[in-house]
Write an enzyme that holds these catalytic residues in place. Sequence first.
Site, PDB file in Angstrom:
ATOM      1  N   LYS A  47       0.842  -1.196   0.000  1.00 58.74           N
ATOM      2  CA  LYS A  47       0.000   0.000   0.000  1.00 58.74           C
ATOM      3  C   LYS A  47       0.883   1.253   0.000  1.00 58.74           C
ATOM      4  O   LYS A  47       2.083   1.197   0.260  1.00 58.74           O
ATOM      5  CB  LYS A  47      -0.914  -0.005   1.224  1.00 58.74           C
ATOM      6  CG  LYS A  47      -0.166   0.073   2.558  1.00 58.74           C
ATOM      7  CD  LYS A  47      -1.117   0.058   3.725  1.00 58.74           C
ATOM      8  CE  LYS A  47      -0.335   0.160   5.040  1.00 58.74           C
ATOM      9  NZ  LYS A  47      -1.230   0.214   6.205  1.00 58.74           N
ATOM     10  N   TYR A 281      15.006  30.970   8.363  1.00 62.42           N
ATOM     11  CA  TYR A 281      13.914  31.810   8.830  1.00 62.42           C
ATOM     12  C   TYR A 281      13.870  31.911  10.353  1.00 62.42           C
ATOM     13  O   TYR A 281      14.058  30.922  11.063  1.00 62.42           O
ATOM     14  CB  TYR A 281      12.579  31.250   8.329  1.00 62.42           C
ATOM     15  CG  TYR A 281      12.365  31.391   6.840  1.00 62.42           C
ATOM     16  CD1 TYR A 281      12.258  32.637   6.244  1.00 62.42           C
ATOM     17  CD2 TYR A 281      12.285  30.265   6.032  1.00 62.42           C
ATOM     18  CE1 TYR A 281      12.059  32.766   4.874  1.00 62.42           C
ATOM     19  CE2 TYR A 281      12.085  30.371   4.662  1.00 62.42           C
ATOM     20  CZ  TYR A 281      11.978  31.629   4.094  1.00 62.42           C
ATOM     21  OH  TYR A 281      11.789  31.753   2.739  1.00 62.42           O
TER      22      TYR A 281
END
Length: 411
Positions: A47, A281
């Site tokens: 999956k 940042y």
Amino acid sequence: MRRIAQSEQTPEAALSGQVSVDLSAISDNIKALKKRTAAPYFMAVVKGNGYGHGLVDVARTAVEAGADWLGTAQLSEAIALRKAGITVPVLSWLYLASQTSATIREALEYDVDVSLGSVGQLEVLAGIARQLGRPAVVHLELDSGLSRGGARKEDWPELVAHARKAEQDGTVLVRGIWTHLAWADVPAHPGNAAAVAEFEDAVRDARAAGLDPQLRHVSSSANILDRPEFHFDMVRAGLAIYGLAPADHLDPADFGLRPALSVTAPLVMVKKVPAGTGVSYEHQAITHEPRYLGLIPLGYADGIPKGISGRSLVQIAGRKVPVIGKVCMDQFMVDLGPDASGIEVGDTAVLFGDPAGGAASADDWGAAIGSHGDEIINRIAPRLPRVYESGAYECPDYQGLAAREAPSDVA
């Protein structure tokens, strides 16, 4: 043998980084896991695009390594396997019956086994099977405590009765009964034994009602390694076939398992900065002495979690260096220390891979953000090219970048 996935061969993508998948590791892991179970059948769970490794490539490798079954969550994944020419039995367990009847019909036409956890799902499947003129092959799912899919204990008799009636009508064939344990990643938890006892009661009730399931399956990766009494007729291996830890106390290397996926990128810039320099940042990191910083051209758009700053290590030129500063959308920085000798622009940075080669593992990165390795590998964005290796991992050659990208202050 080395192959780049055709859909992702773009020159610029190759400059930012890539995912390397060692298919021989997946093959070896499956063989090692099969030796640890006496269950007659082995399911490889593919999956989530093969846990980010590539659905079809992983599935083919798994079958060649001896997997008897394949497991998917989405019906579309199961259908894709059939369209790729894969013929082994496939079980798929997640769908919305009221809105995907065309997809369900296609899955049944492709002989995909489907999970059933409610009478409503059964009625939809039976109606489609009636139109097709052949029974839908199903696995009844018991909710043994996960409170996810499946029928709860109090609803089980009704589901079993309807399934038996559908069998008699020729619209359904019950091939299996299964459950997924709420404490699957903590094999010794007492809740597992209680859930398995409830599961065994459910199987007895189903047989008493006239059903004759061929397959009982409970165990996922951690239980394959640690609870052989739960193996029944089939085991479902997910994380372990990719070489990741299915439980905190289980080291894959102790069982002969190794990671199949590595993420690498070139070091595109090296610069020296003085003490007191804010990095990225909000200046969440500030240098306390002169240091060299390196720039890696991957970021959260590529699946790199923001939480790794200051917590994860990247391997460059045989050295492990920490991530520093806030991860940006397309890039992040590493702290090369006060002396960056031996490191050059164009060197390969291994974000995570096989610890046997000195790299951090996906499990290490997962632990750094308070999660697990499966979250890390499933984050990796499709824009990164996948390179499939059938043998030992080969690091990509990024040296050609140096002549074009080297800044004036390269160490």
